[in-house]
Design an enzyme around this catalytic site. Structure first.
Site, PDB file in Angstrom:
ATOM      1  N   ASP A  13      22.044  59.994  55.445  1.00 34.68           N
ATOM      2  CA  ASP A  13      21.325  60.664  56.537  1.00 34.68           C
ATOM      3  C   ASP A  13      20.055  59.914  56.954  1.00 34.68           C
ATOM      4  OD1 ASP A  13      23.195  62.795  56.284  1.00 34.68           O
ATOM      5  OD2 ASP A  13      22.008  63.585  54.630  1.00 34.68           O
ATOM      6  N   LYS A  16      21.516  55.898  60.366  1.00 35.97           N
ATOM      7  CA  LYS A  16      22.286  54.663  60.601  1.00 35.97           C
ATOM      8  C   LYS A  16      22.973  54.680  61.956  1.00 35.97           C
ATOM      9  CE  LYS A  16      24.527  55.622  56.782  1.00 35.97           C
ATOM     10  NZ  LYS A  16      23.672  56.640  56.166  1.00 35.97           N
ATOM     11  N   GLY A  40      28.000  61.924  58.897  1.00 32.32           N
ATOM     12  CA  GLY A  40      27.683  62.552  60.182  1.00 32.32           C
ATOM     13  C   GLY A  40      26.655  61.679  60.871  1.00 32.32           C
ATOM     14  N   HIS A  41      27.097  60.843  61.793  1.00 29.93           N
ATOM     15  CA  HIS A  41      26.188  59.909  62.461  1.00 29.93           C
ATOM     16  C   HIS A  41      25.813  60.454  63.833  1.00 29.93           C
ATOM     17  CE1 HIS A  41      27.598  56.372  59.712  1.00 29.93           C
ATOM     18  NE2 HIS A  41      27.019  57.357  59.070  1.00 29.93           N
ATOM     19  N   GLN A 223      26.977  57.183  54.208  1.00 25.27           N
ATOM     20  CA  GLN A 223      26.237  57.666  53.026  1.00 25.27           C
ATOM     21  C   GLN A 223      25.108  56.688  52.679  1.00 25.27           C
ATOM     22  OE1 GLN A 223      30.000  57.861  52.585  1.00 25.27           O
ATOM     23  NE2 GLN A 223      29.612  59.731  53.710  1.00 25.27           N
TER      24      GLN A 223
HETATM   25  P1  IMP Z   1      31.494  63.936  48.985  1.00 27.54           P
HETATM   26  O1  IMP Z   1      31.240  62.555  49.503  1.00 27.54           O
HETATM   27  O2  IMP Z   1      31.877  64.922  50.042  1.00 27.54           O
HETATM   28  O3  IMP Z   1      32.426  63.946  47.820  1.00 27.54           O
HETATM   29  O4  IMP Z   1      30.088  64.493  48.409  1.00 27.54           O
HETATM   30  C1  IMP Z   1      29.456  63.908  47.268  1.00 27.54           C
HETATM   31  C2  IMP Z   1      27.931  63.916  47.418  1.00 27.54           C
HETATM   32  O5  IMP Z   1      27.562  63.022  48.479  1.00 27.54           O
HETATM   33  C3  IMP Z   1      27.357  65.277  47.815  1.00 27.54           C
HETATM   34  O6  IMP Z   1      26.077  65.398  47.223  1.00 27.54           O
HETATM   35  C4  IMP Z   1      27.205  65.191  49.315  1.00 27.54           C
HETATM   36  O7  IMP Z   1      26.203  66.047  49.806  1.00 27.54           O
HETATM   37  C5  IMP Z   1      26.805  63.727  49.465  1.00 27.54           C
HETATM   38  N1  IMP Z   1      27.168  63.168  50.759  1.00 27.54           N
HETATM   39  C6  IMP Z   1      28.392  62.801  51.183  1.00 27.54           C
HETATM   40  N2  IMP Z   1      28.341  62.315  52.430  1.00 27.54           N
HETATM   41  C7  IMP Z   1      27.063  62.360  52.808  1.00 27.54           C
HETATM   42  C8  IMP Z   1      26.367  61.947  53.976  1.00 27.54           C
HETATM   43  O8  IMP Z   1      26.941  61.430  54.959  1.00 27.54           O
HETATM   44  N3  IMP Z   1      25.027  62.157  53.982  1.00 27.54           N
HETATM   45  C9  IMP Z   1      24.361  62.682  52.918  1.00 27.54           C
HETATM   46  N4  IMP Z   1      24.959  63.060  51.800  1.00 27.54           N
HETATM   47  C10 IMP Z   1      26.302  62.901  51.733  1.00 27.54           C
END
Ligand code: IMP
Length: 427
Positions: A13, A16, A40-41, A223
């Site tokens: 977040d 990017k 989520g971009h 991420q």
């Molecule tokens: P997953 O990727 O859905 O398995 O989530 C694993 C961890 O990564 C969790 O703490 C999510 O909140 C975090 N996470 C996954 N994608 C994002 C992102 O795009 N931004 C921020 N945190 C993320």
């Protein structure tokens, strides 16, 4: 020729999407290289405001090819929804391609993500619930289905039958859930094939042509570094590598080709989901940053944990990614604060340490050591020249450059494309 990786340097977040949107106009190709629709971009440009979860943020430039790389796991329904929305807004998506090596997110991945989280009870990771972990687990366990498999009905059916049989055993025997129907999934994915077949291909050839023709290739990260399964706060991480090294793997670029690596940092820290965050502020300053920054997840709407800039994590991130430049986003969110803090070390068991521990048990015990700087208490959103930033803002940026250490190229002072200060050239 230039290959620029744009990397999330904290817990995701970082903004990017905006940075990619800003630079993609110069690019021949933009490749999303990891993650899935957990990302989520947010992009705001003349077409409108978009929250892209899976489509590369270069999609808005008609001359730029957008690729969903081999390192991504793809939920076809989400991509079709985004293509439809983009088309309705006048964005051309005919230059969007999907690597035939990218893995598919299947209905059982979504179901298992939820069931596994429930079974973790108090130790839940706080995943986005998009099936990401189970899909990457299947990829590594060699039980995945790739987008290329979808192109051949018989290959797809045979693979689905074989895998679903096993998945249904887990669903029913381990979790007491209902089995999923082969016919229903097959029918649904055949419809997805109708919509996506023209986009699925061996994307390596596109990359090779772009590189041979000296075009700029941008690797778009998803991420952030501290969510990397190897270098992040394991097990509170995601399941694919957001690092620059992950960019080479997930886009199919050999490491020596990577000429520029831009680390994207927020001017402070945020995190969604569980896991340690040494500089988290559980007070009114944290609330103020959350409200001013609208720090609520783009994908899940969850409220983000907010805190001061952690230069210990940032230095670690700079080192393992090899950043050649830095983008600092959301500087304007700090505009009203009378003073700011930067975490420059941790206190662990009475000792001062300057490294980011690999163990979350240790990281959870780390007490931040702060350096305090003056705030600027002046609006910065309309500033476009670095020299016009108030002195305390320039001092804040200069201190970050010193601590990382890495030069700052871009500073973002608002969500719109033009709300950007170019301090030094990115390329
Ligand atoms: P997953 O990727 O859905 O398995 O989530 C694993 C961890 O990564 C969790 O703490 C999510 O909140 C975090 N996470 C996954 N994608 C994002 C992102 O795009 N931004 C921020 N945190 C993320």
């Amino acid at each position: 020729m230039p290959v620029l990786a744009i990397i999330g340097a904290q817990w995701g977040d970082e903004g990017k999407g905006k940075v990619v949107d800003l630079l993609a106009g110069k690019a021949g190709v933009v490749v999303r290289f990891s993650g899935g629709d957990n990302a989520g971009h947010t992009v705001i440009n003349p077409y409108g405001k978009f929250k892209l979860h899976i489509t590369p943020s270069g999609i808005f430039y008609p001359q730029t090819i957008s690729i969903i790389g081999n390192g991504v796991v793809l939920n076809p329904a989400v991509l079709i929804g985004e293509i439809d929305h983009l088309n309705q807004c006048g964005v051309n998506t005919t230059k969007l391609f999907i690597s035939d090596r990218a893995h598919l997110i299947m209905p059982y991945h979504l179901l298992l993500d939820r069931l596994e989280e429930e079974s973790r009870a108090g130790k839940a990771i706080g995943t986005t619930g998009k099936g990401i972990g189970p899909a990457f687990a299947d990829k590594v366990a060699r039980s995945g289905i790739r987008t290329g498999d979808l192109l051949d009905k018989e290959v797809f059916l045979e693979r689905l039958r074989f895998i679903l049989d096993y998945k249904n055993t887990i669903l029913t025997k381990v979790y007491g859930a209902s089995p999923l129907s082969l016919d229903e999934i097959y029918g649904q994915y055949c419809q997805y094939r109708e919509r996506l077949a023209a986009h699925i291909m061996e994307t390596d050839t596109i990359m090779e042509r772009a590189l041979n023709q000296d075009e700029l290739v941008i690797l778009e990260g998803a991420q952030g570094t501290l969510l990397d399964p190897d270098f992040g706060t394991y097990p509170y991480t995601t399941s694919s590598s957001p690092l620059s090294g992950g960019g080479c793997l997930g886009a199919g670029i050999s490491p020596p080709r990577l000429s520029h690596i831009l680390g994207v940092f927020k001017a402070y820290c945020t995190r969604v989901g569980s896991g340690p965050m040494p500089t988290e502020l559980k007070d009114e300053t944290g609330d103020l940053i959350r409200e001013r920054g609208h720090e609520y997840g783009t994908t899940t709407g969850r409220s983000r944990r907010c805190g001061w800039f952690d230069a210990v994590g940032a230095r670690f991130s700079t080192r393992i990614n090899g950043f050649t430049g830095i983008a600092i986003t959301r500087l304007d969110i700090l505009d009203t604060l009378p003073h700011l803090k930067i975490c420059v070390g941790y206190k662990l068991k009475g000792k001062t340490i300057d490294y980011f521990p690999s163990s979350i048990t240790a990281l959870e015990k780390c007490q931040p050591i702060y350096e305090e700087l003056a705030g600027w208490q002046t609006p910065t959103s309309d500033i476009r020249q670095y020299e016009q930033l108030p002195l305390p803002a320039r001092q804040y940026i200069a201190r970050l450059e010193e601590l990382l250490p890495c030069p700052v190229s871009l500073i973002s002072v608002g969500a719109e494309r033009e709300q950007t200060i170019l301090k030094t050239p990115v390329l």
